[in-house]
Design a protein around this motif. Structure first.
Motif, PDB file in Angstrom:
ATOM      1  N   ALA A 180       0.846  -1.203   0.000  1.00  0.00           N
ATOM      2  CA  ALA A 180       0.000   0.000   0.000  1.00  0.00           C
ATOM      3  C   ALA A 180       0.881   1.252   0.000  1.00  0.00           C
ATOM      4  O   ALA A 180       0.617   2.213  -0.732  1.00  0.00           O
ATOM      5  N   ARG A 181       1.925   1.229   0.810  1.00  0.00           N
ATOM      6  CA  ARG A 181       2.840   2.368   0.864  1.00  0.00           C
ATOM      7  C   ARG A 181       3.537   2.573  -0.476  1.00  0.00           C
ATOM      8  O   ARG A 181       3.616   3.679  -0.983  1.00  0.00           O
ATOM      9  N   ARG A 182       4.007   1.481  -1.075  1.00  0.00           N
ATOM     10  CA  ARG A 182       4.721   1.581  -2.352  1.00  0.00           C
ATOM     11  C   ARG A 182       3.823   2.091  -3.481  1.00  0.00           C
ATOM     12  O   ARG A 182       4.289   2.776  -4.391  1.00  0.00           O
ATOM     13  N   CYS A 183       2.546   1.730  -3.447  1.00  0.00           N
ATOM     14  CA  CYS A 183       1.614   2.152  -4.501  1.00  0.00           C
ATOM     15  C   CYS A 183       0.864   3.427  -4.133  1.00  0.00           C
ATOM     16  O   CYS A 183       0.066   3.938  -4.930  1.00  0.00           O
ATOM     17  N   ASP A 184       1.096   3.919  -2.922  1.00  0.00           N
ATOM     18  CA  ASP A 184       0.447   5.132  -2.428  1.00  0.00           C
ATOM     19  C   ASP A 184      -1.081   5.010  -2.458  1.00  0.00           C
ATOM     20  O   ASP A 184      -1.792   5.872  -2.975  1.00  0.00           O
ATOM     21  N   VAL A 185      -1.565   3.890  -1.923  1.00  0.00           N
ATOM     22  CA  VAL A 185      -3.000   3.652  -1.796  1.00  0.00           C
ATOM     23  C   VAL A 185      -3.292   3.239  -0.352  1.00  0.00           C
ATOM     24  O   VAL A 185      -2.372   2.961   0.417  1.00  0.00           O
ATOM     25  N   SER A 186      -4.560   3.165  -0.010  1.00  0.00           N
ATOM     26  CA  SER A 186      -4.933   2.755   1.343  1.00  0.00           C
ATOM     27  C   SER A 186      -4.686   1.262   1.537  1.00  0.00           C
ATOM     28  O   SER A 186      -4.620   0.492   0.567  1.00  0.00           O
ATOM     29  N   LYS A 187      -4.571   0.871   2.791  1.00  0.00           N
ATOM     30  CA  LYS A 187      -4.404  -0.558   3.105  1.00  0.00           C
ATOM     31  C   LYS A 187      -5.641  -1.340   2.677  1.00  0.00           C
ATOM     32  O   LYS A 187      -5.531  -2.473   2.209  1.00  0.00           O
ATOM     33  N   THR A 188      -6.796  -0.722   2.814  1.00  0.00           N
ATOM     34  CA  THR A 188      -8.041  -1.373   2.398  1.00  0.00           C
ATOM     35  C   THR A 188      -8.041  -1.630   0.893  1.00  0.00           C
ATOM     36  O   THR A 188      -8.384  -2.721   0.440  1.00  0.00           O
TER      37      THR A 188
END
Length: 91
Positions: free
Chosen positions: A67-75
């Protein structure tokens, strides 16, 4: 996505309704799939996950890192991984 001409101008506003809330609106489903592939490309996730024998839904460290690498939420990442897992299982 659904325009046949080279230039697209939004002329219609899409509001949330029961169909979209229930996950039955095909335009919304296609838009979500497109966004997921754009933000969380399958080949990028496959390359990252190659180092793991099997990713488990509850492996929060893996989900957090992706999620961090793709800059999206964990959900969003959790849903993407589950979708990839389900699609891979049916092949």
């Amino acid at each position: 996505m659904h325009s046949t001409s080279g230039i697209h101008v939004d002329k219609k506003t899409f509001f949330r309704n029961n169909k979209s809330t229930d996950g039955l609106d095909m335009v919304k489903i296609e838009a979500n799939r497109f966004a997921a592939e754009l933000l969380m490309p399958r080949n990028y996730i496959d390359e990252y996950m190659y180092h793991f024998v099997d990713f488990i839904d509850s492996d929060t460290d893996t989900i957090d890192e992706l999620a961090r690498r793709c800059d999206v939420s964990k959900t969003a990442m959790s849903i993407r991984l589950q979708t990839i897992k389900n699609n891979t299982a049916s092949i």
